[in-house]
Design an enzyme around this catalytic site. Structure first.
Site, mmCIF file in Angstrom:
data_model
loop_
_atom_site.group_PDB
_atom_site.id
_atom_site.type_symbol
_atom_site.label_atom_id
_atom_site.label_comp_id
_atom_site.label_asym_id
_atom_site.label_seq_id
_atom_site.Cartn_x
_atom_site.Cartn_y
_atom_site.Cartn_z
ATOM 1 N N ASP A 175 0.828 -1.212 0.000
ATOM 2 C CA ASP A 175 0.000 0.000 0.000
ATOM 3 C C ASP A 175 0.865 1.266 0.000
ATOM 4 O OD1 ASP A 175 -2.226 1.615 -0.013
ATOM 5 O OD2 ASP A 175 -2.612 1.442 2.137
ATOM 6 N N GLN A 286 -3.338 -5.228 6.104
ATOM 7 C CA GLN A 286 -3.185 -4.142 7.084
ATOM 8 C C GLN A 286 -4.124 -4.408 8.256
ATOM 9 O OE1 GLN A 286 -3.837 -1.399 3.777
ATOM 10 N NE2 GLN A 286 -2.081 -0.182 4.412
ATOM 11 N N ASP A 318 -1.919 9.128 10.199
ATOM 12 C CA ASP A 318 -2.611 8.473 9.095
ATOM 13 C C ASP A 318 -3.951 7.888 9.539
ATOM 14 O OD1 ASP A 318 -2.551 7.325 6.356
ATOM 15 O OD2 ASP A 318 -2.504 5.414 7.434
ATOM 16 N N GLU A 360 -4.885 13.333 9.090
ATOM 17 C CA GLU A 360 -5.343 12.873 7.779
ATOM 18 C C GLU A 360 -6.731 12.271 7.976
ATOM 19 O OE1 GLU A 360 -5.797 9.952 4.269
ATOM 20 O OE2 GLU A 360 -5.246 9.260 6.253
ATOM 21 N N HIS A 424 -1.046 11.684 -2.936
ATOM 22 C CA HIS A 424 -0.851 10.317 -3.409
ATOM 23 C C HIS A 424 -2.170 9.539 -3.434
ATOM 24 C CE1 HIS A 424 -1.146 9.897 0.859
ATOM 25 N NE2 HIS A 424 -1.293 8.588 0.706
ATOM 26 N N ASP A 425 -3.216 10.077 -2.771
ATOM 27 C CA ASP A 425 -4.501 9.382 -2.719
ATOM 28 C C ASP A 425 -5.456 9.922 -3.775
ATOM 29 O OD1 ASP A 425 -4.039 7.434 -0.794
ATOM 30 O OD2 ASP A 425 -4.514 8.786 0.860
ATOM 31 N N ARG A 549 -4.566 4.188 -7.822
ATOM 32 C CA ARG A 549 -3.881 5.403 -7.353
ATOM 33 C C ARG A 549 -2.461 5.495 -7.902
ATOM 34 N NH1 ARG A 549 -4.611 4.792 -1.032
ATOM 35 N NH2 ARG A 549 -4.291 2.640 -1.686
HETATM 36 C C1 GLC Z 1 -4.286 6.736 4.322
HETATM 37 C C2 GLC Z 1 -3.247 6.842 3.243
HETATM 38 C C3 GLC Z 1 -3.582 5.884 2.156
HETATM 39 C C4 GLC Z 1 -3.600 4.504 2.731
HETATM 40 C C5 GLC Z 1 -4.514 4.420 3.939
HETATM 41 C C6 GLC Z 1 -4.224 3.186 4.716
HETATM 42 O O1 GLC Z 1 -5.531 7.122 3.876
HETATM 43 O O2 GLC Z 1 -3.159 8.146 2.775
HETATM 44 O O3 GLC Z 1 -2.667 5.975 1.106
HETATM 45 O O4 GLC Z 1 -4.034 3.615 1.755
HETATM 46 O O5 GLC Z 1 -4.319 5.464 4.852
HETATM 47 O O6 GLC Z 1 -3.006 3.327 5.405
HETATM 48 C C1 GLC Z 2 -8.699 7.384 3.663
HETATM 49 C C2 GLC Z 2 -10.084 7.909 3.274
HETATM 50 C C3 GLC Z 2 -10.442 7.544 1.897
HETATM 51 C C4 GLC Z 2 -9.179 7.523 1.133
HETATM 52 C C5 GLC Z 2 -8.428 6.310 1.572
HETATM 53 C C6 GLC Z 2 -7.145 6.144 0.886
HETATM 54 O O1 GLC Z 2 -8.564 7.196 4.979
HETATM 55 O O2 GLC Z 2 -11.107 7.736 4.164
HETATM 56 O O3 GLC Z 2 -11.361 8.439 1.339
HETATM 57 O O4 GLC Z 2 -9.445 7.495 -0.199
HETATM 58 O O5 GLC Z 2 -8.284 6.282 2.925
HETATM 59 O O6 GLC Z 2 -7.411 5.889 -0.416
#
Ligand code: GLC
Ligand code: GLC
Length: 678
Positions: A175, A286, A318, A360, A424-425, A549
């Protein structure tokens, strides 16, 4: 009951105030009394730490002052989380020892930084702050090479650098680094802990803050705690949410959302070895950590301090929304998630006081803001602004954006938004349905429209995004794609459409111009400065193919730098040069405008729905920003600008042109103006 808010900066630099040290004036049986009594009992246990670490009297005193300042609220927070446990006192003691050890081991340089920031608690709200984020491997292969790129960051004007997760990860899909198998070692492909420390030192020297993730909602399934759980150690099974059958998972599922529905349906994963179900909000590898267990809190506190010790200035917390679970709820944004973060915050204030938290939370705007506070996360991604800027580009109108900004931009003192356009998301349309309906927009239909627009299915769309996590059952999806591809550059280049290219660049600079001026820390996702396009090759890597992504995580192309010096031509090199130079200039200008510091922003009713118009002010400084979201010129009444404080003559700080308010202002297509009185 005494509130859990920060209760006293007063004695931060002086001696602990007497009232807090003695319990004489507190009512027996009250929480405050219990807190003081507990501290009196625990303090002597720290002597062993000070002796073992040979901590000087003065250094130890600094800790004790802050401990007294924050103890009451820390005690209450931890009591709320774990007070019902028979072994609460034991855990409190361990937590306190962990904090004392962290301070004892903190380097003199970091202690000096701590000291400066205690005396300047809103240092990060300065107009001088400009952020960038990158993947170490994609940008410069490894940490050693990254150190050589510091000049590049300075040239661009960055003062904040977020490195995507760089700790040891599981083999195969990880991830993008968010499946951590060891928080104490760097992924060997990127370097070593020593490389990280050296980089942190060099960045500090260059005036750039280092930002790293604290991925604390879950570990990878090969973290040693997860391995011990798999080996049957019950103590470690309690670190996660593990169930022998479907009974409990099914009951939870009734109220849970699915975050990664294309990975697996539901939120639990069957583990063959253990013959049990494991809670996995994100990918199946995860494993969500169980914070109802105080041992998990303390174990992660140790990891937090370890990471902070490398010289990190800001920790990006995160996936904060998911860290507390409670049956019968959606297990997102629960009150105890806040209690938990506040407890971490209190401990950081005691042991690593220069450290900031960044939240985040990519959730509903009402929930996003709840994580922001000096006593919780001082800074936060601003996902609502991000989504609504893209919304405005698609509709060419700023109605929903201004409706949202009108009551959502303001933040408590000593906190700041982090304003980003891409990261990055993916992009999710997390605006508030009620904000939409107030101006006659049906939120469901509008999201469908935006998804069609940004995946290029809507007639006339300029965007080239692709769906992320399309949910066949609900029709829901989010959008992946780089800024330039979403803003129309990819399509225009493909069609060799010069006007389209100009418009795409106009859109990019418009969004940047707003993010750089609206209030908060602007954050670039590196690659944006070159207008990098989608990279569709990710499908060839089996560890990435299932996650769209990766389309917006391209590898840096250093040859772009050489194009900067080329004489003007019309190829893609010149497009990149234009984007880079314009952005670089806006950053320089931002840093010269004190009005752009802080968070205060007042919308101006311009009477034109294509124009976003607002005033920024700090102390005696004032700036009016006007941004045209349409590809047509728009006009704005001179009178509006005069009453917004621009007087009779004013100048655009970006372009240098001067204007007068006796006539209407004509704003070119996609132009952004930063206007100041002359
Ligand atoms: C956060 C990160 C995302 C990841 C997720 C799980 O949203 O930005 O990239 O997939 O957490 O760690
Ligand atoms: C984040 C968000 C979701 C985001 C993802 C990572 O925690 O809730 O909207 O796209 O994890 O992709």
């Amino acid at each position: 009951m005494i509130g859990t808010k920060n209760n006293g900066a007063a004695s931060q630099n002086g001696a602990p105030s007497q009232g807090k040290r003695t319990s004489g004036n507190l009512r027996p049986g009250s929480l405050a009394f219990e807190a003081q009594l507990t501290l009196q009992r625990l303090l002597p246990r720290l002597d062993a730490v000070w002796e073992k670490t040979k901590t000087s009297e003065r250094v130890r005193h600094d800790f004790e002052v802050r401990l007294h300042d924050h103890w009451q609220s820390l005690f209450e927070l931890l009591r709320e989380l774990y007070g019902q446990r028979y072994d609460f006192f034991y855990h409190l003691e361990q937590i306190l020892i962990t904090a004392a050890e962290a301070w004892a081991h903190r380097s003199p340089v970091l202690r000096e930084v701590d000291h400066q920031r205690i005396n300047d608690p809103d240092w990060f709200t300065s107009e001088k702050m400009v952020g960038g984020a990158l993947y170490v491997d994609l940008f410069s292969d490894n940490l050693g090479r990254l150190r050589e790129s510091i000049g590049y960051f300075q040239e661009l004007g960055l003062t904040y650098l977020h490195l995507m997760p760089l700790f040891a990860v599981r083999p195969g899909n990880n991830d993008g680094g968010y499946a951590i198998s060891n928080y104490r070692s760097v992924d060997p492909r990127l370097g070593t802990m020593e490389d990280l420390r050296l980089l942190a030192d060099d960045l500090r020297e260059a005036g750039i803050c280092l930002v790293l993730d604290f991925v604390f909602n879950h570990t990878s399934d090969d973290h040693q705690w997860a391995q011990k759980a798999q080996a049957g150690e019950l103590e470690y099974q309690e670190f996660y949410y593990i169930y022998p059958d479907r009974e409990t998972p099914d009951r939870y599922e009734q109220t849970l959302r699915e975050i990664f529905p294309t990975v697996r349906r539901g939120n639990f994963t069957w583990h063959d070895g253990m013959q049990q179900w494991v809670w996995t909000t994100f990918n199946s590898f995860q494993w969500d950590l169980n914070y109802s267990n105080p041992s998990v809190f303390r174990a992660m506190l140790e990891e937090l301090f370890f990471i902070a010790d490398t010289g990190v200035d800001i920790l990006r917390l995160d996936a904060v929304a998911f860290i507390w679970k409670q049956m019968g709820t959606n297990c997102e944004n629960l009150p105890k998630a806040h209690t938990l973060i506040q407890a971490f915050n209190r401990l950081a204030s005691i042991a690593t006081p220069g450290l900031l938290f960044k939240s985040e939370a990519i959730v509903h705007p009402d929930d996003v803001v709840k994580y922001i506070g000096h006593d919780e996360c001082q800074i936060s991604y601003n996902p609502t602004l991000m989504a609504l800027l893209w919304e405005s580009l698609a509709t060419r109108e700023v109605r929903l954006l201004t409706q949202s900004l009108s009551h959502r931009h303001q933040l408590p003192e000593n906190t700041a938004w982090v304003n980003y356009l891409r990261c990055h998301d993916d992009i999710g349309w997390t605006f508030d349905d009620a904000d939409a309906s107030k101006i006659g927009i049906n939120a469901y239909d509008h999201r469908q429209f935006l998804n069609r627009f940004y995946t290029g299915q809507f007639q006339g769309s300029f965007a080239r995004g692709i769906p992320f996590q399309e949910n066949q059952a609900t029709g829901d999806m989010r959008i992946a794609g780089t800024m330039a591809s979403l803003a129309g550059l990819e399509l225009a280049i493909e069609h060799e459409d010069e006007k389209g290219m100009d418009e795409a660049i106009g859109r990019i600079l418009l969004l940047q111009g707003v993010a750089l001026s609206i209030g908060g820390i602007p954050l670039l996702y590196l690659g944006e400065e070159w207008g990098m396009l989608n990279d569709y090759d990710f499908v060839e890597d089996p560890a990435k193919a299932g996650d769209t992504r990766w389309v917006h995580r391209p590898k840096m192309k250093w040859e772009f730098l050489e194009e900067l010096g080329d004489s003007l031509g019309s190829g893609p090199g010149s497009l990149r040069r234009r984007i880079f130079r314009s952005l670089q200039r806006m950053i320089t200008v931002r840093k010269s405008l004190p009005a752009l510091g802080g968070q205060k922003m007042d919308l101006v009713q311009s009477g034109n729905t294509h124009l976003l118009t607002f005033v920024r002010s700090r102390d005696s400084h004032r700036l009016v920003v006007v941004a045209n979201f349409s590809e047509q010129p728009q006009s704005l009444e001179g009178n509006v600008l005069r009453t917004a404080g621009l007087g009779r003559f004013f100048e655009d700080a970006i372009g240098g042109q001067t204007y007068g308010s006796s006539t209407d202002l004509i704003v070119a297509p996609y132009q952004v103006l930063w206007l100041k009185r002359v």
